[in-house]
Scaffold this motif. Sequence first.
Motif, short mmCIF file in Angstrom:
data_model
loop_
_atom_site.label_atom_id
_atom_site.label_comp_id
_atom_site.label_asym_id
_atom_site.label_seq_id
_atom_site.Cartn_x
_atom_site.Cartn_y
_atom_site.Cartn_z
N ARG A 125 -4.69 20.05 -21.10
CA ARG A 125 -5.51 19.23 -22.00
C ARG A 125 -6.71 18.64 -21.27
NH1 ARG A 125 -2.78 15.04 -22.21
NH2 ARG A 125 -4.28 13.54 -21.38
N ASP A 134 -8.18 10.56 -21.27
CA ASP A 134 -9.25 11.56 -21.41
C ASP A 134 -10.60 10.97 -21.01
OD1 ASP A 134 -7.25 13.16 -22.38
OD2 ASP A 134 -7.85 12.99 -24.49
N THR A 142 -4.04 9.81 -26.23
CA THR A 142 -4.53 10.34 -24.94
C THR A 142 -5.96 9.91 -24.64
OG1 THR A 142 -5.45 12.40 -25.87
CG2 THR A 142 -3.10 12.39 -25.30
N HIS A 184 -8.24 21.13 -27.40
CA HIS A 184 -8.88 19.94 -27.95
C HIS A 184 -8.04 19.31 -29.06
CE1 HIS A 184 -13.21 21.05 -26.48
NE2 HIS A 184 -12.39 20.69 -25.51
N CYS A 212 -5.88 16.47 -27.98
CA CYS A 212 -6.49 15.18 -27.63
C CYS A 212 -6.36 14.24 -28.84
CB CYS A 212 -7.95 15.35 -27.25
SG CYS A 212 -8.21 16.40 -25.80
N LEU A 268 -11.45 19.39 -21.33
CA LEU A 268 -12.54 18.45 -21.57
C LEU A 268 -13.83 18.90 -20.88
CD1 LEU A 268 -10.51 15.15 -21.04
CD2 LEU A 268 -11.25 16.13 -23.22
#
Length: 984
Positions: free
Chosen positions: A516, A584, A580, A573, A576, A520
Motif C-alpha cells: 500500500r 500514508d 491509514t 490505492h 488507502c 503512493l
Amino acid sequence: MALLLEPGRVVPVARLVEITWDDAPPATAAHQIRKIVADLRQRIPGGAALFVTDGPGYRVAVDDDQVDLSLFGVRLRRAREAVAAGLPVNAVDQLRAALELWRGRLLAGEGGMLLQAAATSLEERRLAAVEQLFELQLGLGEAAELVGDLRELARENPLRESLHGQLMLALYRSGRQAEALEEYQRVRALFAEELGIDPGPELSGLHEGILRASPELAAPRPPTPSAPSAQTGPATAATAEPHALAQPAPAPCSLPYDVQDFTGRTEQLQQLLSAAAEPVAQGTPILAIDGMGGSGKTALAVHAAHRLAELYPDGQISVDLHGFTPGQQPREPSEVLDVMLRSLGLPGDRIPDDLLSKIALWRMTTAQRRLLILLDNAADAEQVRPLLPSSPKCMVLITSRIRLVDLDGARALSIGVLSVQDSLALVERTLGEQRVAAEPTAAEELVQLCGRLPLALRIATARLSHRPRWTIQYLVDRLSDEARKLDELASRSRGVAATLQLSYLAMDAECRNAFRLLSLHPGDLDVHSAAALLGTPTVPAEELLELLLDAHLLEQHELGRYTFHDLVRSFAHSLCTAETAPEDGLAVSRLLDNYVLAVEGACEVLFPGRVEFGIELPAPTAALPAFATPDAALAWFEREHRNLLVAVRLAARRGLDWHCAYLPRAFASFLHMQGCGEELLEAGQLAVAASRRLGDRLLLRLSLTNLAVALWQLGRVQEGVDALEQALEIAVEIGDRHGEAACLGRLGAFRNSLGRYADGLRDLEAALLLHRALGSPREEAATLISISSVSALLGRYPAAAEAARTSAEINRKLGEVDNEALALVNLANAHLGLGSYEEALDVLTNAQELHRSLHRPGNASLVLARLADAHLRAGRPSVAYDYGLRALDLVWTSGSAARRATVENILGRIHQARGEHVQAQARHGQALRLAEETGFRIEMAYALEGLGACAEALGESEQAREHRGRAGELFAAMGIPEERRRPA
C-alpha cells in the motif's frame, strides 16, 4: 565495413575511430571519419540516404535483404523456428540458403584488431550453422552423402569435436564402421599431441557405441502413418516414442477446454513448444509460467498443452492446485498425488496413505510413460516438488502467480501484459471486426484503460458483447472514472480486484503494508525512494520490493527500477482508507523530503558554485543516493526527472506547498539544460501557485525566475519578461541582491531575444556589476556569455571576444564545462566577425571536444551550426553543409524554436553559396516562421535578408525588394549596424 557489420544500428564516431586505428588514432581521427563518410555519401549512388547521421555517430539505413550478413541472420532464425515447429526439412533448406551467402573468408585478414575479432565471431557463427545443418541431415536419415563434406570440414577445423563426431556417425551409418573407429583414433592422437588431453565424453561415448554396434546409433526410421503429424507439435515422428509403452487402461486426458479465440503470446508459446523438441538426456523437462493475476497464464499453458498432447500418448493430466483460489486452501501434495495416481488407473487400495510412499509410487508408475502434466495455480515450490515425475519422457507445465525461484531444474517463463497489437486483436476477436472498425480510437483507449491485462480485456469485451446497445466509447467513459474502474472490470464470477485481492491476502502483514505505501509513489521506484516511503534502510526496502516483484504485484522493466501496473496501482490505492491516512501522509512527506535532499546533493556536484539562499532543508529520513562524479549526478537526473515532476504534482494534490515550491527550484537547472521546456513550464507554474499560497516571497521570486526560463525556452519570450519583471520587483523588495542580479541577467538575455539590444545590454552590464560585487563567479561567467553575444550583433567584435574569453577562463576554473563550451562558441563568433576564420575553427573544435563528454544535444547543435557558419565563410560550402545537416538533426529533437531558426538560416546561406536558391528559399522561409513564432527578431531579419537574396537570384525583383525592405526595418529598429546585416 564497420557500419555494415552492424546494419541499422548507430555506430558512434569514437567506436569507428577505435575500429579504424585500434589504440593509436591520430589527433584528427574523428575529423577523418567524418570526411570518409562525407566522401562515401558522394561516391555511392543514394549515399546521403544510405549513410545516416544519428546522434553521436552514423548508421547504414538498409533492409535485411540488402546485406548478406543480415540475410544470413534472418535465415538462421527461420531455421531455428522451423526446428521448433518440428519441420526439419524446412530448417535444412533455410540453413543451406544461409550458407550459400558465404563467398569466402570474411575480411580476408584485412582491418584492425576489432574488425578481425568480429570476423572471427562471424566465422564461428558460420561453423555453428554448418554443424546444425549436418545434425539435421543426419536426423533425416542422410549419411553416405555427407561423408565427403564432413571430412573436408573436419580437416579444416581439426579441434572441433562435434564435426569429428558427425563424421564418425555418418561413416558408421554408411556401413563403414572401421573407418569411423579409425577417425576416432586419429582425433585422439591429434588431441594428445596438440592439447595433451583425450576427446570429451560425448565423442568417447560415440566411440564405445560404435564398438558395440549400439542400436541407438542406427539411422532414424522414416515416419509412419500412425505417428503424430509434424504440424501438431514441435517433435517429429522420428522422435516420438512407440505407443506400445502405454498401459492397457485408456490414456487419461483431464486438460481444460482450449479457448477458440486464444490470441497473442506467440513468442512464449513457441518457447513452450520448442522445449518439447529439445533432446533430454536426464531429468524431467519442467516449464514454470509465472505472471500477475489475470495475465493469462492458465490460458497459455492449456493452449500449449493441447498443441503438445499427441506427443504424450500415455496421457495428459491437469490439476488445479488452488494456490490462489478464493475460499479454498492450497491443495496438499498428498491429495493431488492420490488424484493423479487414480487417473492413471491405479485402484484406491493400491495407493498408500503416507506422503513419502505416494511419491515413490508416483515416480515408479510414471517412469516408463510419456505424460504431459499441467499443475495449474501453484502456491509455491514446496507444493509442486513432490508432484514431479522422474522420467525424462514426461513434461511438466506449471503456472503460478509467484516466481518459483526455489524449484531447481525448472525453466522459468515470466509473462506480462499483452502487446498493444495483441490486445487489439483480442478485442477484435471477441467483439467482431465490424464493431471495432466502427470505433478504432475507442478500442485503443479501451486497451489502455484495461492495462492490456487479458482478464480485464475479456471482462470488458464480455460486458460489451452482452450489451449490444453499448458503444465501446460508452464503456471507455465509464472506465475513465478512476474511482469505479475496478468495479467496472468485474462480473459475477470473476473480477480484476478479486483476482488481485487473492495475491494481496497471500502475503504477510509487512508485505501488505509495504504494497500500500509503495503505491503512493506516482512513478517508478528505486530502493532509495522505496526506503523513504517505508521508513526503513535500503536493504530491507529492496527485499520487500523483490518479494512484491516475485509475487507479480510489481513490475521491473529496467534493473533496479520497480513500477506498478495501472490496475494493480488502482487496487493498492483502494486499500488507502481514513484509518491509514496518517501513516500514508507521513510516507509521502518522507518521500518528498528524500527527493529534495537527493536533488540538492546532485546539484552540488553537477552545478558547483550555485548561489545558496539559506533556505532550511528537511532532515534526512532515509539513505540518499551517492554522487561521486558529475556523470553520476547527471545519470541520476536523467533517470529521475520524470519522477521529480510527478512528485511536484503529488505535493500539489496533497497540499504540501513547501515541497511543491522548492522541488522545481532544485531541479529546474537540469530541465533547462536538457531542453525539457514543457516539463519546466508545468513545474514552474505549480511552484509559483504554491509559493503564493505559502506567502513565501523568496520562493516566489525563485519560482517566477524558473517559470521565465521555461517560457523563454518555449518561445514565449515576452511572457518570460513579464515574469522576470515581477521577480525583479520582489528581489528588490526583500533585499535579495543575488536574485536581483539573476533577474537582471536574464532580462538582458530575454530582451536581446526580442531585438531590444540597447535595453538588454544595459541590464546585462548592471547584472555583471552586481555579480562581481557579490563574488558570484558562476553567474558572472554566464552574464559575460550574453554580453559577448549582443556585442557581436552590434559589431563590437573586440569587446565580444574579450567578454567570451573571460567567461571561458572563469568557467574553466569552476569546472563548468557546458558554459565554457558556450563561451568558446561566442569567442569563435567574434573571430568570424573579425575575419579570423581559421582561429574561429580552432576555437569551435575545442568547444566540440568539450561537448563530446556532455551529451547536451541542444548545445552541441549550436557548436555544429557555428562550425557550418565558419566553414561557409572560409569558402568551404560542402563541408559547411555536412555540419549544418548534423546541427539540424540535433536541434529538431532537443533545441528551442529560436535555435532551430538560427540553424535553418545558416543552412539557407549554405544553399545560396552552392547555387541552390530554391532550397535556400525553403530554409529561410522555415526560419522566418520559427522566428516569428518566438518573436526572435534578429533571425526574422536574417531570414528576410536571405529570402531577398534568393528572390533576386531567381529573378523575382519585386519580392526581393519587399523582403529586403522588411529586413532593413527590423535591423534598424534593433540598432544592428549595416555590416552585420549580412552574416555570410
